[in-house]
Design an enzyme around this catalytic site. Sequence first.
Site, PDB file in Angstrom:
ATOM      1  N   LYS A  13       1.021  -1.006   0.149  1.00 12.55           N
ATOM      2  CA  LYS A  13       0.077  -0.014  -0.044  1.00 12.55           C
ATOM      3  C   LYS A  13       0.976   1.258  -0.121  1.00 12.55           C
ATOM      4  O   LYS A  13       0.662   2.288  -0.911  1.00 12.55           O
ATOM      5  CB  LYS A  13      -0.989  -0.155   1.187  1.00 12.55           C
ATOM      6  CG  LYS A  13      -1.675  -1.278   1.251  1.00 12.55           C
ATOM      7  CD  LYS A  13      -2.742  -1.216   2.612  1.00 12.55           C
ATOM      8  CE  LYS A  13      -1.902  -1.146   3.916  1.00 12.55           C
ATOM      9  NZ  LYS A  13      -1.403  -2.412   4.097  1.00 12.55           N
ATOM     10  N   SER A  47      -7.333  -1.561   6.959  1.00 14.93           N
ATOM     11  CA  SER A  47      -8.879  -1.100   6.724  1.00 14.93           C
ATOM     12  C   SER A  47      -9.487  -2.430   6.479  1.00 14.93           C
ATOM     13  O   SER A  47     -10.029  -2.718   5.249  1.00 14.93           O
ATOM     14  CB  SER A  47      -9.329  -0.187   5.855  1.00 14.93           C
ATOM     15  OG  SER A  47      -8.551  -0.194   4.559  1.00 14.93           O
TER      16      SER A  47
HETATM   17  N1  LIG Z   1      -2.027  -6.262  15.106  1.00 11.14           N
HETATM   18  C1  LIG Z   1      -1.624  -5.453  13.957  1.00 11.14           C
HETATM   19  N2  LIG Z   1      -2.375  -5.822  12.904  1.00 11.14           N
HETATM   20  C2  LIG Z   1      -1.859  -5.141  11.693  1.00 11.14           C
HETATM   21  N3  LIG Z   1      -1.094  -4.253  11.947  1.00 11.14           N
HETATM   22  C3  LIG Z   1      -0.318  -3.973  12.787  1.00 11.14           C
HETATM   23  C4  LIG Z   1      -0.564  -4.605  13.973  1.00 11.14           C
HETATM   24  N4  LIG Z   1       0.018  -4.239  15.003  1.00 11.14           N
HETATM   25  C5  LIG Z   1       0.971  -2.979  14.337  1.00 11.14           C
HETATM   26  N5  LIG Z   1       0.683  -3.044  12.942  1.00 11.14           N
HETATM   27  C6  LIG Z   1       1.107  -2.053  12.450  1.00 11.14           C
HETATM   28  O1  LIG Z   1       0.027  -1.123  12.042  1.00 11.14           O
HETATM   29  C7  LIG Z   1      -0.093  -0.724  10.681  1.00 11.14           C
HETATM   30  C8  LIG Z   1      -1.655  -1.114  10.242  1.00 11.14           C
HETATM   31  O2  LIG Z   1      -2.196   0.142  10.814  1.00 11.14           O
HETATM   32  P1  LIG Z   1      -3.765   0.685  10.095  1.00 11.14           P
HETATM   33  O3  LIG Z   1      -4.176   2.030  10.919  1.00 11.14           O
HETATM   34  O4  LIG Z   1      -3.409   0.555   8.647  1.00 11.14           O
HETATM   35  O5  LIG Z   1      -4.600  -0.808  10.638  1.00 11.14           O
HETATM   36  S1  LIG Z   1      -6.111  -0.782  10.198  1.00 11.14           S
HETATM   37  O6  LIG Z   1      -6.659  -0.256   9.177  1.00 11.14           O
HETATM   38  O7  LIG Z   1      -6.700  -0.081  11.651  1.00 11.14           O
HETATM   39  O8  LIG Z   1      -6.712  -2.366  10.489  1.00 11.14           O
HETATM   40  C9  LIG Z   1       0.703  -1.890   9.938  1.00 11.14           C
HETATM   41  O9  LIG Z   1       1.354  -1.005   8.857  1.00 11.14           O
HETATM   42  P2  LIG Z   1       1.453  -1.540   7.310  1.00 11.14           P
HETATM   43  O10 LIG Z   1       2.246  -2.854   7.367  1.00 11.14           O
HETATM   44  O11 LIG Z   1       1.951  -0.632   6.545  1.00 11.14           O
HETATM   45  O12 LIG Z   1      -0.229  -2.156   6.955  1.00 11.14           O
HETATM   46  C10 LIG Z   1       1.665  -2.342  10.819  1.00 11.14           C
HETATM   47  O13 LIG Z   1       2.820  -1.797  10.653  1.00 11.14           O
HETATM   48  N1  LIG Z   2       4.551  -4.927  -7.013  1.00 10.48           N
HETATM   49  C1  LIG Z   2       5.254  -4.505  -5.756  1.00 10.48           C
HETATM   50  N2  LIG Z   2       4.211  -3.210  -5.245  1.00 10.48           N
HETATM   51  C2  LIG Z   2       4.564  -2.917  -3.958  1.00 10.48           C
HETATM   52  N3  LIG Z   2       5.443  -3.470  -2.939  1.00 10.48           N
HETATM   53  C3  LIG Z   2       6.272  -4.314  -3.586  1.00 10.48           C
HETATM   54  C4  LIG Z   2       5.927  -4.949  -4.986  1.00 10.48           C
HETATM   55  N4  LIG Z   2       7.052  -5.998  -5.005  1.00 10.48           N
HETATM   56  C5  LIG Z   2       7.859  -5.994  -3.966  1.00 10.48           C
HETATM   57  N5  LIG Z   2       7.269  -4.943  -3.051  1.00 10.48           N
HETATM   58  C6  LIG Z   2       7.720  -4.720  -1.610  1.00 10.48           C
HETATM   59  O1  LIG Z   2       6.902  -5.173  -0.709  1.00 10.48           O
HETATM   60  C7  LIG Z   2       6.858  -4.148   0.386  1.00 10.48           C
HETATM   61  C8  LIG Z   2       5.700  -3.558   0.603  1.00 10.48           C
HETATM   62  O2  LIG Z   2       5.905  -2.714   1.750  1.00 10.48           O
HETATM   63  P1  LIG Z   2       4.608  -1.750   2.276  1.00 10.48           P
HETATM   64  O3  LIG Z   2       4.360  -0.893   0.953  1.00 10.48           O
HETATM   65  O4  LIG Z   2       5.353  -1.129   3.611  1.00 10.48           O
HETATM   66  O5  LIG Z   2       3.340  -2.443   2.425  1.00 10.48           O
HETATM   67  P2  LIG Z   2       2.316  -2.030   3.384  1.00 10.48           P
HETATM   68  O6  LIG Z   2       2.047  -0.410   3.385  1.00 10.48           O
HETATM   69  O7  LIG Z   2       1.090  -2.714   2.390  1.00 10.48           O
HETATM   70  O8  LIG Z   2       2.309  -2.329   4.507  1.00 10.48           O
HETATM   71  C9  LIG Z   2       8.057  -3.211   0.055  1.00 10.48           C
HETATM   72  O9  LIG Z   2       9.526  -3.861   0.678  1.00 10.48           O
HETATM   73  C10 LIG Z   2       8.374  -3.460  -1.469  1.00 10.48           C
HETATM   74  O10 LIG Z   2       9.415  -3.133  -1.939  1.00 10.48           O
END
Ligand SMILES: Nc1ncnc2c1ncn2[C@@H]1O[C@H](COP(=O)(O)OS(=O)(=O)O)[C@@H](OP(=O)(O)O)[C@H]1O
Ligand SMILES: Nc1ncnc2c1ncn2[C@@H]1O[C@H](COP(=O)(O)OP(=O)(O)O)[C@@H](O)[C@H]1O
Length: 204
Positions: free
Chosen positions: A40, A108
Amino acid sequence: MGQDEYIHHHSFSITKEHRQALHGHKSLILWFTGLSGSGKSTIANMVEGKLHEKGISTYILDGDNLRNGLNEDLGFSSEDRKENIRRIGEVAKIFVDSGIVVLATFISPYISDREDVRKKVKQGEFLEIYVKCPLEACEKRDPKGLYKKARIGEITHFTGISSPYEEPVNPEIIIETSQYSIEECARQIMNFLKDNGHLGDGNI
Ligand SMILES: Nc1ncnc2c1ncn2[C@@H]1O[C@H](COP(=O)(O)OS(=O)(=O)O)[C@@H](OP(=O)(O)O)[C@H]1O
Ligand SMILES: Nc1ncnc2c1ncn2[C@@H]1O[C@H](COP(=O)(O)OP(=O)(O)O)[C@@H](O)[C@H]1O
């Protein structure tokens, strides 16, 4: 609470349409939903760069960032996630009203929470982008080492492991980040915006 009768909506002279005209493009919410590690933030970052290059005013609302401030009081229970998305929805709506294209990147996980955000703005101003990636691939990427911690129980209620993710039923855009490069995924979103005239004629 219970004060609604004392609160009156004030209409100001400058409207969303005036602000959009000043910016030279429409405003909308690009709502990125998907598992942790699905891509994302990475894709939103690249899309924002491409929009910025074209003179479009943007802002990214990101889960990790907002959880350090506005939503620092919230955890990961279903109630807290709902409140997290409700607040972000309200903030995103303000951005739309201000004439800006807002990119919101939140897991979400609940369909109803995402649909509640959609209802806050006019039709066509909310585009749901499903950042689709199999759990196994997200777990293999594990960019923050969170899956590893979730597997050993160090993090509870972790999406995909110990907390549900409800896939979008009819999203405007699906990008498959395990199938295409980051660049290609960003291009697919840009093409969708262009082909559907989402930012107005001639902007992109
Ligand atoms: N239990 C648990 N589940 C999911 N994610 C976790 C949790 N604890 C910490 N994190 C970290 O928080 C980021 C997700 O936050 P969000 O505000 O996007 O979550 S939500 O939409 O309310 O479900 C998420 O970031 P992303 O990896 O970028 O998705 C994680 O880094
Ligand atoms: N096609 C792709 N699109 C998005 N991320 C990718 C892709 N291929 C590999 N990746 C890697 O996957 C990871 C995604 O992490 P991130 O963007 O932080 O995900 P999220 O925000 O959903 O948690 C990064 O390390 C990124 O470099």
